[in-house]
Design an enzyme around this catalytic site. Sequence first.
Site, PDB file in Angstrom:
ATOM      1  NE  ARG B 227      27.077  74.128  21.576  1.00 53.71           N
ATOM      2  CZ  ARG B 227      27.328  73.020  22.271  1.00 53.71           C
ATOM      3  NH1 ARG B 227      28.410  72.309  22.027  1.00 53.71           N
ATOM      4  NH2 ARG B 227      26.493  72.618  23.207  1.00 53.71           N
ATOM      5  CG  HIS B 228      32.508  69.272  16.919  1.00 52.10           C
ATOM      6  ND1 HIS B 228      32.694  68.391  17.947  1.00 52.10           N
ATOM      7  CD2 HIS B 228      32.906  68.631  15.795  1.00 52.10           C
ATOM      8  CE1 HIS B 228      33.196  67.266  17.468  1.00 52.10           C
ATOM      9  NE2 HIS B 228      33.329  67.379  16.171  1.00 52.10           N
ATOM     10  N   PRO B 229      29.731  68.984  19.028  1.00 51.22           N
ATOM     11  CG  PRO B 229      29.171  66.724  18.891  1.00 51.22           C
ATOM     12  CD  PRO B 229      29.388  67.940  18.061  1.00 51.22           C
TER      13      PRO B 229
END
Lengths: 394, 394
Positions: B227-229
């Site tokens: 996932r994206h931070p």
Amino acid sequence: MQRPLENIRVLDFTRVLAGPYCTMLLADMGAEVIKIERPGEGDDTRQFGPFQNGESGYFVYLNRGKKSMALDLKNPHAIAAIKELVKESDVVIENFRPGVMKKLGLDYESLKELNPSLIYTSISGFGQYGPYSQRPAYDLVAQAMGGLTSITGHPEGPPTRSGASLGDMSAALYAVYGIMVALFHRERTGEGQYIDIAMTDSIIALLENNVMRYTVDNIVPVRIGSRHPISSPFDIYQAQDGYVVIAVANDSLFKKLVSVMKQPELAEDKRFHLDPLRTENETELKAIIEAWLSGYTVDEAVEIISEGGVPSSPILTIEDVCKDEHTKARNMLIEVDHPVAGSMRIPGNPVKLSQTPPIIREASPALGEHTAQVLTDVLNWDSKKLKALEEQEV
Amino acid sequence: MQRPLENIRVLDFTRVLAGPYCTMLLADMGAEVIKIERPGEGDDTRQFGPFQNGESGYFVYLNRGKKSMALDLKNPHAIAAIKELVKESDVVIENFRPGVMKKLGLDYESLKELNPSLIYTSISGFGQYGPYSQRPAYDLVAQAMGGLTSITGHPEGPPTRSGASLGDMSAALYAVYGIMVALFHRERTGEGQYIDIAMTDSIIALLENNVMRYTVDNIVPVRIGSRHPISSPFDIYQAQDGYVVIAVANDSLFKKLVSVMKQPELAEDKRFHLDPLRTENETELKAIIEAWLSGYTVDEAVEIISEGGVPSSPILTIEDVCKDEHTKARNMLIEVDHPVAGSMRIPGNPVKLSQTPPIIREASPALGEHTAQVLTDVLNWDSKKLKALEEQEV
């Protein structure tokens, strides 16, 4: 000392990561990189964290040693100024969606008319041609469409993105290799050219033997965690307080390992005495090693395994890496002074050249810091012309 | 057409992956790469699978377009011949453990006496200096000691090696950038130099903003899967028959996604209406998205999400990548003919230069195929001298 890319001027239209990292690698070697940014906001990464005194560490790191011009690409006067600069430049680089530079009249076909020896580089998700060229690509998409995600992770788990933005970083590295090849060619022939770099191509190019296993043996490589495909024990193992790398690639190293473990009988065990058998019985072997490791901390385990002549290492966190003496000795974390942010520690350049080492001259520029300076120095603009441009900017 | 690296002669002592990939990138651009191999066995990778008619696909791919000399580095006559060749060469490259070339009398200090404009490159696990320089390093160790393994994988799982050998591949890329910078500098000044590349440094250099998050904010980045931070939903999701990438980085894209999902009320939902809230409630959101995706195959899902204007992609296996029309259009899988192996499909070069494109001239050489030819052509040896060398070889 002459810097290796002294007198090479780069007009840099890139934003975010892949393009700015590529031009950072040029700036580190002495190129004059002029970053063209939107007035007001600038590169998106100026708004990305982490921040220090309101300045983005992300931006400071990637844009060290560059100049910044704030120019509105919708302003015809700015476009005219850029075209004048193109005549005085060696390299143009951009990472817009394919087609955007053409709409601005700044595509290669237009600019090579002004400067036939220009080296013009485009970086995009899928490249300038091919069925997917118009698709948007983030790093996650490039890693997934380039096949890397499918082979990263554990067999029982989902496909996994690499923890770093390899789609961007590899595209930047292939681009700088291409640009340097083109500069070398131009130095010998005077000829310029166009370079088209795609993030997905760059990921495919990193897959190494995974491609050959498919094209030759028709095997589709799958996720195998951190272990070695054909040697054991060569993996990451759980110790008392964390994980340990043990890398045994042949039978004599295995004998050394089991001697360290004080279980020499394992070297004669019919499940483990040869490397292919160890790989076949890898799960059992891993359980035995982890049972033994449960009596040791990571530091203890790495020390006694290494002393026994078997390659072993801890798994460093980013904090460990930043604090490590080796990182310091290799200049892989360096300090820059930013006029607003103050002192910041940023990653160094891994290319250690003896005569022309990479030099990080200064921190990143303020937005538009060099607009007037570049127009004055490079194009000999006077204050009247500067003022006219300014009045046209919204 | 002049190839960009025409007349550049590379004496290549490298084995296995990092060095051979670096010199492959030079050979693709027209350099004459002369690979020095052990008589009898040659480069280790000649014994690595996959095999076709007994020839290693791994070797064929990495050593395309190179020449092979079989020379025993323990034979003083061979060392003497190499020193004569050094005088006629532009680049020397090696990836032995630090110190090995010195013992052979082939270190930079010795060879620059013979050829002051020589560019000499060493690739090693930890570099030529620094506290760990004498440690052995495999790719797994470089990824672990460079910090990348600690941030790759899922939060509940162990640290994870990237599915490709990034320690080797990135070292090769930084090395070729360094060599090209040095060649460019030499073209303008005549000056040669030494280049020291470490696999661990190269991994650290790929970490991008993960380093800044630590040095500025004192955050130690951890594994967060795919996932994206800071944006959601930006991850890999489970559909009926596999996984799908969905990349939503702002509120307007989220509106488009929930409209595709026919759940427009989610855009008003207090848990999800803003990006930071979606990231905070990412687990709940993922469950909702995967419940919806359970009604679709990957192909169906990617199609309707993309049609709705939201970036989405499948996760291609290596087989998918090799069969993909885009891969074909981009020349990222090319065919070479090997005299023994026959036709093989190998990865292409991602740098698309318009005037001097990379050209894969031919497959890899047989062991020692060019020993006599190089000595005759480059050093003007006669048959008597050739025979004398041969008799000294064990």
